[in-house]
Design an enzyme around this catalytic site. Structure first.
Site, PDB file in Angstrom:
ATOM      1  N   ASP A 146      46.181  29.656 136.507  1.00 48.69           N
ATOM      2  CA  ASP A 146      45.634  30.470 137.597  1.00 48.69           C
ATOM      3  C   ASP A 146      44.553  31.404 137.076  1.00 48.69           C
ATOM      4  OD1 ASP A 146      45.391  31.443 140.191  1.00 48.69           O
ATOM      5  OD2 ASP A 146      46.943  32.952 139.933  1.00 48.69           O
ATOM      6  N   CYS A 200      57.179  17.454 155.136  1.00 44.17           N
ATOM      7  CA  CYS A 200      57.160  18.583 156.076  1.00 44.17           C
ATOM      8  C   CYS A 200      57.491  18.149 157.496  1.00 44.17           C
ATOM      9  CB  CYS A 200      55.795  19.265 156.050  1.00 44.17           C
ATOM     10  SG  CYS A 200      55.500  20.273 154.581  1.00 44.17           S
ATOM     11  N   CYS A 203      57.694  20.162 161.195  1.00 39.98           N
ATOM     12  CA  CYS A 203      57.987  21.591 161.010  1.00 39.98           C
ATOM     13  C   CYS A 203      56.694  22.410 160.933  1.00 39.98           C
ATOM     14  CB  CYS A 203      58.796  21.788 159.731  1.00 39.98           C
ATOM     15  SG  CYS A 203      59.199  23.509 159.375  1.00 39.98           S
ATOM     16  N   CYS A 226      45.051  36.679 154.995  1.00 43.23           N
ATOM     17  CA  CYS A 226      46.325  36.548 154.278  1.00 43.23           C
ATOM     18  C   CYS A 226      46.708  37.883 153.638  1.00 43.23           C
ATOM     19  CB  CYS A 226      46.198  35.469 153.209  1.00 43.23           C
ATOM     20  SG  CYS A 226      47.678  35.252 152.202  1.00 43.23           S
ATOM     21  N   CYS A 253      52.873  38.573 149.860  1.00 43.55           N
ATOM     22  CA  CYS A 253      53.669  38.247 151.042  1.00 43.55           C
ATOM     23  C   CYS A 253      54.355  36.915 150.803  1.00 43.55           C
ATOM     24  CB  CYS A 253      52.775  38.173 152.280  1.00 43.55           C
ATOM     25  SG  CYS A 253      53.652  37.716 153.799  1.00 43.55           S
ATOM     26  N   CYS A 256      55.831  32.931 154.480  1.00 39.70           N
ATOM     27  CA  CYS A 256      55.725  31.490 154.714  1.00 39.70           C
ATOM     28  C   CYS A 256      56.628  30.701 153.772  1.00 39.70           C
ATOM     29  CB  CYS A 256      54.272  31.020 154.592  1.00 39.70           C
ATOM     30  SG  CYS A 256      53.542  31.206 152.958  1.00 39.70           S
ATOM     31  N   CYS A 260      60.556  28.693 154.880  1.00 36.57           N
ATOM     32  CA  CYS A 260      60.474  27.245 154.649  1.00 36.57           C
ATOM     33  C   CYS A 260      61.855  26.659 154.342  1.00 36.57           C
ATOM     34  CB  CYS A 260      59.526  26.951 153.488  1.00 36.57           C
ATOM     35  SG  CYS A 260      59.432  25.190 153.063  1.00 36.57           S
TER      36      CYS A 260
END
Length: 363
Positions: A146, A200, A203, A226, A253, A256, A260
């Protein structure tokens, strides 16, 4: 550089075993053909959805061309490292949701409560490269965590570590999405692993839960909305229309992810590095707002949070305090904000005054 004469299939098996010894949950190998992702990347950049993250556009389509980013690259070893703290309760998702409902709580994204993952993964991937070199001799490689223009999710997807979820994160049937990704670009023609299918279905929980509606639709994220971007990447004022939506989330955050269904399979970390430090999993807004810059720097040493600096930290917590005042007016919250009303930073003062106005409007 000439390719060492080695049994490449056996080397793959050995590399994956070393990866597990080094704390990685899984290593898989992919080629460097990401041509299918170029048009989507360019459209996302053209729409300005990367906001102030100029580094996302700085290298153009090299992000989708690993062999141009690092000439000579033939394969990418994509690594997954789980990060849920080792003592995470089985009902952790319900607990995280409950903290969001407590206005005085300071909610920090789970991944950021421990040591800086950049340092942890980079060091472990370097150790992996060192082991490979000791086994076969010198070879070409570069470590990424990253930290450069690398399409990590796309590489992990292609390598078969998981599939891209509708929230744009990588999902695994065995581990949900609570993991870090890291890469080792190499010049060895190792056999590649097969990708996995998506799971997924119909959903849309991640899209529906997003507080700021940053997920525009399946696989489409406007980073500018975001909360992770707003509290970490954004350097200036948080847009007025989004402040109330941030609630008490002061760094990142997880909404999401916690919603899941696949994260019921999220795995605990095997390393102690990602255990929550300094009570960051149970902190309150008033306490964190009271930290001096020296305290912030000392407490956050070795944490990914330190990168935003004390000024943006106060900005974020001030927004949380303002939202707490709206939900549950309190003299303690007002008193905390008033200690920063004359702060040297105009950015901090602006958000403090906004927060105090939230109480005034509802008094």
């Amino acid at each position: 550089m000439s390719v060492p004469t080695v049994d490449l299939l056996a080397l793959c098996t050995t590399i994956k075993a070393w990866g597990r010894e080094l704390g990685f949950a899984e290593l898989r190998i992919t080629d460097v053909d990401l041509q299918h992702a170029e048009s989507g990347l360019q459209a996302w950049l053209d729409a300005g959805h990367h906001g102030q993250m100029d580094y996302m556009a700085a290298h153009g389509l090299k992000r989708a061309r690993p062999n141009e980013l690092v000439p000579g690259t033939l394969r990418v070893i994509s690594a997954r490292m789980d990060y849920l703290p080792r003592d995470t309760a089985t009902d952790w998702r319900a607990r995280e949701t409950a903290r969001l409902a407590d206005p005085a709580a300071a909610v920090i994204s789970v991944y950021a409560r421990g040591r800086d993952y950049h340092k942890v993964l980079r060091a472990r991937l370097q150790q992996l490269a060192d082991r490979i070199a000791a086994e076969i001799g010198e070879f070409g490689y570069r470590v990424f965590t990253d930290s450069a223009p690398v399409m990590e999710v796309e590489l992990g997807n292609r390598a078969g570590l998981g599939w891209r979820g509708k929230h744009t994160l990588l999902l695994s049937r065995e581990a949900g999405s609570m993991f870090f990704l890291g890469e080792l670009f190499i010049d060895l023609p190792l056999p590649v692993d097969a990708p996995v299918s998506t799971h997924c279905g119909a959903c849309t929980a991640c899209i529906d839960i997003c507080p700021t509606q940053a997920i525009l639709g399946p696989y489409r994220l406007d980073a500018r909305r975001c909360i992770s971007y707003l509290t970490i990447e954004l350097k200036g004022s948080i847009p007025l229309e989004l402040r109330a939506l941030i609630g008490n989330r002061i760094y990142g955050c997880d909404d999401c992810q916690t919603v899941c269904p696949w994260n019921k399979f999220a795995q605990r970390a095997v390393l102690p590095d990602f255990d929550a430090r300094h009570g960051l999993g149970s902190a309150d807004l008033v306490t964190l707002f009271g930290w001096t810059e020296a305290q912030f720097d000392q407490i956050m040493a070795g944490s990914p949070i330190r990168r935003i600096g004390h000024e943006r930290w106060l900005r974020n917590v001030a927004v949380g305090l303002g939202n707490a005042l709206r939900a549950a007016p309190s003299e303690a919250l007002v008193a905390a904000l008033q200690t920063r009303i004359d702060h040297p930073s105009a950015l901090v003062r602006e958000h403090v005054l906004w927060a105090l106005a939230e109480a005034t409007e509802r008094s």
